[in-house]
Design an enzyme around this catalytic site. Sequence first.
Site, PDB file in Angstrom:
ATOM      1  CB  THR A  70      -0.948   0.042   1.217  1.00 31.50           C
ATOM      2  OG1 THR A  70      -0.175  -0.173   2.400  1.00 31.50           O
ATOM      3  CG2 THR A  70      -2.037  -1.013   1.129  1.00 31.50           C
ATOM      4  CG  PHE A  75      -8.278  -7.429  -2.189  1.00 32.41           C
ATOM      5  CD1 PHE A  75      -8.157  -6.563  -3.258  1.00 32.41           C
ATOM      6  CD2 PHE A  75      -8.113  -8.791  -2.422  1.00 32.41           C
ATOM      7  CE1 PHE A  75      -7.858  -7.019  -4.538  1.00 32.41           C
ATOM      8  CE2 PHE A  75      -7.812  -9.259  -3.705  1.00 32.41           C
ATOM      9  CZ  PHE A  75      -7.684  -8.374  -4.759  1.00 32.41           C
ATOM     10  CG  ASP A  92       3.204  -6.083  -5.608  1.00 35.73           C
ATOM     11  OD1 ASP A  92       4.268  -6.701  -5.452  1.00 35.73           O
ATOM     12  OD2 ASP A  92       2.526  -5.649  -4.643  1.00 35.73           O
ATOM     13  CG  HIS A 143      -2.357 -15.427  -4.258  1.00 37.70           C
ATOM     14  ND1 HIS A 143      -3.025 -14.580  -3.416  1.00 37.70           N
ATOM     15  CD2 HIS A 143      -2.427 -16.652  -3.686  1.00 37.70           C
ATOM     16  CE1 HIS A 143      -3.475 -15.261  -2.368  1.00 37.70           C
ATOM     17  NE2 HIS A 143      -3.112 -16.518  -2.511  1.00 37.70           N
ATOM     18  CB  CYS A 158      -4.068 -22.706 -29.035  1.00 34.78           C
ATOM     19  SG  CYS A 158      -4.585 -22.041 -27.446  1.00 34.78           S
ATOM     20  CB  SER A 181      -6.541  -9.362   6.261  1.00 30.92           C
ATOM     21  OG  SER A 181      -6.731 -10.189   5.119  1.00 30.92           O
ATOM     22  CG  ASN A 241      -2.036  -6.350   9.207  1.00 30.50           C
ATOM     23  OD1 ASN A 241      -1.575  -6.487   8.084  1.00 30.50           O
ATOM     24  ND2 ASN A 241      -3.325  -6.194   9.435  1.00 30.50           N
TER      25      ASN A 241
HETATM   26  N1  LIG Z   1      -0.133  -5.594  -4.137  1.00 34.05           N
HETATM   27  C1  LIG Z   1      -0.750  -6.696  -4.562  1.00 34.05           C
HETATM   28  O1  LIG Z   1      -0.174  -7.532  -5.268  1.00 34.05           O
HETATM   29  C2  LIG Z   1      -2.193  -6.926  -4.163  1.00 34.05           C
HETATM   30  C3  LIG Z   1      -3.065  -5.847  -3.962  1.00 34.05           C
HETATM   31  C4  LIG Z   1      -4.401  -6.121  -3.590  1.00 34.05           C
HETATM   32  C5  LIG Z   1      -4.803  -7.445  -3.405  1.00 34.05           C
HETATM   33  N2  LIG Z   1      -3.908  -8.471  -3.597  1.00 34.05           N
HETATM   34  C6  LIG Z   1      -4.399  -9.851  -3.397  1.00 34.05           C
HETATM   35  O2  LIG Z   1      -5.417  -9.741  -2.447  1.00 34.05           O
HETATM   36  C7  LIG Z   1      -5.530 -10.803  -1.552  1.00 34.05           C
HETATM   37  C8  LIG Z   1      -5.763 -10.144  -0.205  1.00 34.05           C
HETATM   38  O3  LIG Z   1      -5.156 -10.690   0.910  1.00 34.05           O
HETATM   39  P1  LIG Z   1      -4.117  -9.876   1.822  1.00 34.05           P
HETATM   40  O4  LIG Z   1      -4.200 -10.441   3.182  1.00 34.05           O
HETATM   41  O5  LIG Z   1      -2.832  -9.841   1.119  1.00 34.05           O
HETATM   42  O6  LIG Z   1      -4.653  -8.408   1.787  1.00 34.05           O
HETATM   43  P2  LIG Z   1      -5.848  -7.750   2.588  1.00 34.05           P
HETATM   44  O7  LIG Z   1      -6.271  -6.573   1.782  1.00 34.05           O
HETATM   45  O8  LIG Z   1      -6.859  -8.744   2.996  1.00 34.05           O
HETATM   46  O9  LIG Z   1      -5.122  -7.257   3.922  1.00 34.05           O
HETATM   47  C9  LIG Z   1      -4.106  -6.314   3.921  1.00 34.05           C
HETATM   48  C10 LIG Z   1      -3.798  -5.977   5.367  1.00 34.05           C
HETATM   49  O10 LIG Z   1      -2.695  -5.095   5.388  1.00 34.05           O
HETATM   50  C11 LIG Z   1      -2.920  -4.061   6.319  1.00 34.05           C
HETATM   51  N3  LIG Z   1      -2.143  -2.906   5.850  1.00 34.05           N
HETATM   52  C12 LIG Z   1      -2.421  -2.065   4.824  1.00 34.05           C
HETATM   53  N4  LIG Z   1      -1.413  -1.187   4.658  1.00 34.05           N
HETATM   54  C13 LIG Z   1      -0.477  -1.470   5.607  1.00 34.05           C
HETATM   55  C14 LIG Z   1       0.793  -0.919   5.945  1.00 34.05           C
HETATM   56  N5  LIG Z   1       1.309   0.117   5.286  1.00 34.05           N
HETATM   57  N6  LIG Z   1       1.482  -1.465   6.982  1.00 34.05           N
HETATM   58  C15 LIG Z   1       0.965  -2.520   7.693  1.00 34.05           C
HETATM   59  N7  LIG Z   1      -0.240  -3.078   7.405  1.00 34.05           N
HETATM   60  C16 LIG Z   1      -0.946  -2.564   6.374  1.00 34.05           C
HETATM   61  C17 LIG Z   1      -4.402  -3.847   6.353  1.00 34.05           C
HETATM   62  O11 LIG Z   1      -4.797  -3.338   7.605  1.00 34.05           O
HETATM   63  C18 LIG Z   1      -4.950  -5.274   6.096  1.00 34.05           C
HETATM   64  O12 LIG Z   1      -5.221  -5.958   7.302  1.00 34.05           O
HETATM   65  C19 LIG Z   1      -4.272 -11.568  -1.707  1.00 34.05           C
HETATM   66  O13 LIG Z   1      -4.654 -12.766  -2.242  1.00 34.05           O
HETATM   67  C20 LIG Z   1      -3.438 -10.813  -2.763  1.00 34.05           C
HETATM   68  O14 LIG Z   1      -3.058 -11.697  -3.796  1.00 34.05           O
HETATM   69  C21 LIG Z   1      -2.627  -8.227  -3.967  1.00 34.05           C
HETATM   70 ZN   LIG Z   2      -2.852 -21.101 -26.250  1.00 33.34          ZN
END
Ligand SMILES: NC(=O)c1ccc[n+]([C@@H]2O[C@H](COP(=O)([O-])OP(=O)(O)OC[C@H]3O[C@@H](n4cnc5c(N)ncnc54)[C@H](O)[C@@H]3O)[C@@H](O)[C@H]2O)c1
Ligand SMILES: [Zn+2]
Length: 256
Positions: A31, A38, A108, A123, A159, A198, A222
Amino acid sequence: MDELENKIQQIAQLIIDSENVIALTGAGMSTESGIADFRSPGTGLWEKVNPDEFASIHSYVSDTGKNLKFMLEMGMSIFKSKPNKGHKSLTKLQKLGKLRGVLTQNIDGLHKRAKTENVIELHGTAHEAICMRCHTVYPITKLIDQVLKSDRSPSCEACQGLLKPNAIFFGEPLHSDTLIEAEKMLSCCDLLLVLGSSLLVYPVAFYPREALSNGAKLVIINIQETDMDDHAEVVLHERIGDVMPKIVDIVIEELR
Ligand SMILES: NC(=O)c1ccc[n+]([C@@H]2O[C@H](COP(=O)([O-])OP(=O)(O)OC[C@H]3O[C@@H](n4cnc5c(N)ncnc54)[C@H](O)[C@@H]3O)[C@@H](O)[C@H]2O)c1
Ligand SMILES: [Zn+2]
């Protein structure tokens, strides 16, 4: 020393005392690079879109155009982003010999761009496209170029099968070889650092329990609470980029 400094010191000491440190990272890791997660209140993507309507494999196949519009938006924020202080701190720890590898839910590619090694992307990745029929993998530009040029669904050169980003969508299984690699990494870790997840999405949601049952210790950084907070040695409800550099500085100092 105030409570926060005390906790930062404790985490640094746990890292120093451990042989096999693994980081388990989620969307909160990125973030601070400008990629929305999410589930953060106010900014999380699930406040704007319904996960059943977007990012599920069923909805992608049945309404590819609508899904691709959403994915391109998310993709653009990923392609513009750079590794942040949190990613760089992990690379530093690894160079000090204090981080074996990273298990990440993120698509990412920022851990790899920060030059952390031994990164398992559970993922998949937003930087590639894959054909749903013959499984040929292409750079994501192959998909994006077609979407920008025409209204037709992006297709495979080999294909004509439907192309999708090479990330795991809801409703798709994770790759079994990736899961086996992840289990291997987890089984030898003695300290698991959970950063910005999360812990609500499986299989990652299960990994802290697994590490604990293997005798590893748990640290959680977190902003929001997680269900595993009570099981952790130390919990920090802080931004990763605010605390990880401080933790690494202490590790550097102590190892000197
Ligand atoms: N950057 C990416 O690649 C991306 C972005 C969005 C979603 N996703 C996908 O979404 C799914 C969501 O699961 P998840 O658990 O990774 O995400 P999630 O959105 O469920 O949880 C993210 C957690 O991070 C915390 N958070 C946010 N910013 C923060 C910071 N700066 N410092 C500390 N904590 C912070 C939030 O409070 C939250 O609890 C995953 O499967 C992932 O593949 C990936
Ligand atoms: Zn193909």
